[in-house]
Design an enzyme around this catalytic site. Structure first.
Site, PDB file in Angstrom:
ATOM      1  CG  HIS A 191     -12.560  -9.691  -8.357  1.00  0.00           C
ATOM      2  ND1 HIS A 191     -13.725  -9.045  -8.042  1.00  0.00           N
ATOM      3  CD2 HIS A 191     -12.790 -10.333  -9.532  1.00  0.00           C
ATOM      4  CE1 HIS A 191     -14.635  -9.290  -8.967  1.00  0.00           C
ATOM      5  NE2 HIS A 191     -14.090 -10.058  -9.894  1.00  0.00           N
ATOM      6  CB  SER A 321      11.432   8.609   3.249  1.00  0.00           C
ATOM      7  OG  SER A 321      11.172   8.822   4.619  1.00  0.00           O
ATOM      8  CE  LYS A 327       8.756   4.414   2.030  1.00  0.00           C
ATOM      9  NZ  LYS A 327       7.975   4.994   0.949  1.00  0.00           N
ATOM     10  CD  GLU A 334       3.673   8.600  -4.875  1.00  0.00           C
ATOM     11  OE1 GLU A 334       3.779   7.653  -4.081  1.00  0.00           O
ATOM     12  OE2 GLU A 334       4.374   9.638  -4.797  1.00  0.00           O
TER      13      GLU A 334
END
Length: 467
Positions: A191, A321, A327, A334
């Protein structure tokens, strides 16, 4: 001096058209191109290969059985072999969204083979009185039995060449990572909240087992692709075929592909039902769903580097980025999710198309052909890329994992059988409110002796999976 002609005139049952002289396709292909300027998507190379293998096998069988002249049979086989090796691939030009059942693509194949066979025989392209796309290349065949067979063979080829190797590689990598990370304890999470500790290695082993199970399911589903309706001709009755043709052509195709292909016991059933394609597509969707979950898990475990979990490090493969220096994003994970969503969408389209047949034919086969084979290939390529560019380079952060595991409130679960659920819940609540460790509170309240408490809260024992 006579200028070379730029076009030849071909004739079909609807009339005449000018075909570029250099083209190996013919009048029916040109009509389809004019009728269906839809997507710009052309037939997948694997699907073309499957059709060519069928035409090669049919030409051999029909030549052996004296249904077409041996000279023509040999020329068609040679033409098919040349194209299978890479020649004339730009001649298959009919849009994926085309005439029902795939007649347009089928005639594109027949015309290219006929015209190349004519050249091999020293004749001119378009002289179909000598080598006909219909009477010779397509002897004893129909779109209605060729296309479902091509989907079967294309699917089997795609599985063998892309998805099976991709899965096998990822499974081996996960197995190696499971061994490498076996002694690292991390906090479990259910959860999205703290749960009892587990081993990082077992997380990777679970993914290994999940993918292994999917590989087994895919192989099981693919068995139905080996039952061919080829030889059924137009409606499954075998009209205009030699009695020995269907078994011989299945035998030849089995040799070409290395697959245990056999002629269906009931050709009409094999031609009408799209169930084998739905089964394989469902197995692909099932695999895609778990791959989404795994890719999301990888992103969560790598989240950060300062404000997330960061229990593992995914290998950076490109700057993340256009504006934030330094980054790096989990781009392979993805990409995996996006491809999986596409496969799930294809599965829904295949299910809709499969139920849309009427009587002796399903006219939605072009959609099924593209979506099924494309699903297999993009999923196989995705898994291979994820394996090589992500899974193989994952490193662990043992200290980070340990800190989370030791600070997890869920450790109180191990106290249930010793101090009771309600006492354990009270300890957890007080620990959260006061900042005191659960170990400290248990000892302060004299709920357990220190030596017993140390044994109960042994993270290595708690996180070990039973043999």
């Amino acid at each position: 001096m006579t200028e070379p002609t730029t076009h030849r005139i071909e004739k079909d049952s609807m009339g005449e058209k000018a075909i570029p002289s250099a083209a190996y396709y013919g009048i029916q292909t040109l009509r389809a191109v004019e009728n269906f300027p839809i997507s710009g998507l052309k037939p997948l190379p694997t699907y073309v290969d499957a059709c060519l293998l069928i035409k090669k096998a049919a030409a051999i069988a029909n030549g052996e059985l004296a249904c077409i002249p041996t000279e023509l049979s040999q020329a068609i086989v040679t033409a098919a072999d040349e194209i299978l090796k890479g020649d004339l691939r730009d001649q298959f030009i009919v849009d994926v969204y085309q005439a029902g059942a795939g007649t347009s693509h089928h005639m594109n194949i027949n015309e290219v083979l006929a015209n190349r066979a004519l050249e091999l025989l020293g004749d001119e392209k378009g002289n179909y009185s000598r080598v006909s796309p219909n009477d010779h290349v397509n002897y004893g065949q129909s779109t209605n039995d060729v296309i479902p067979t091509a989907i079967r063979i294309g699917g089997l080829l795609a599985l063998e060449h892309t998805l099976y190797p991709g899965l096998a590689g990822a499974i081996a990598t996960l197995q190696a990572k499971a061994t490498e990370f076996q002694d690292i304890v991390r906090s479990g999470r259910t959860h999205m909240q703290d749960a009892v500790p587990i081993r990082l290695g077992e997380s990777f082993r679970a993914w290994e087992v999940i993918l292994t199970d999917h590989l087994r399911r895919l192989r099981t589903a693919a068995q139905d692709l080996c039952i061919l309706g080829l030889g059924g001709s137009a409606t499954g009755t075998g009209l205009n075929t030699h009695p020995k043709y269907r078994h011989r052509v299945a035998e030849l195709l089995a040799g070409f592909t290395g697959q245990p292909l056999t002629s269906a016991p009931h050709l009409m059933a094999a031609m009408q039902s799209m169930a084998p394609f739905v089964s394989v597509s469902s197995a692909l969707r099932n695999l895609a769903q778990d791959l989404v979950k795994i890719s999301h898990d990888l992103r969560l475990l790598d989240s950060g580097p300062k404000t997330g979990l960061k229990e593992i490090q995914l290998p950076p493969v490109q700057p993340g980025s256009s504006i934030m220096p330094g980054k790096y994003n989990p781009v392979m994970a993805e990409m995996t999710s996006m491809v999986c969503f596409q496969v799930m969408g294809y599965d829904q389209a295949i299910a809709c198309a499969a139920q849309a047949g009427q009587l002796e034919l399903n006219v939605m086969m072009p959609l099924i052909a593209y979506d099924l084979i494309h699903s297999i290939e993009i999923l196989g390529n995705t898994i291979s890329a994820l394996d090589k560019r992500c899974l193989a380079g994952i490193t662990a952060r043992p200290d980070r994992c340990r800190d989370f595991a030791e600070g997890s409130l869920a450790l109180v679960t191990a106290l249930n059988t010793h101090i009771g659920y309600l006492n354990a819940a009270a300890i957890a609540k007080e620990s959260l409110e006061t900042g005191k460790s659960m170990r400290q509170l248990v000892l302060e309240k004299n709920l357990m002796p220190a030596d017993q408490l140390n044994e109960v809260l042994d993270l290595e024992k708690m996180s070990k999976i039973p043999e």
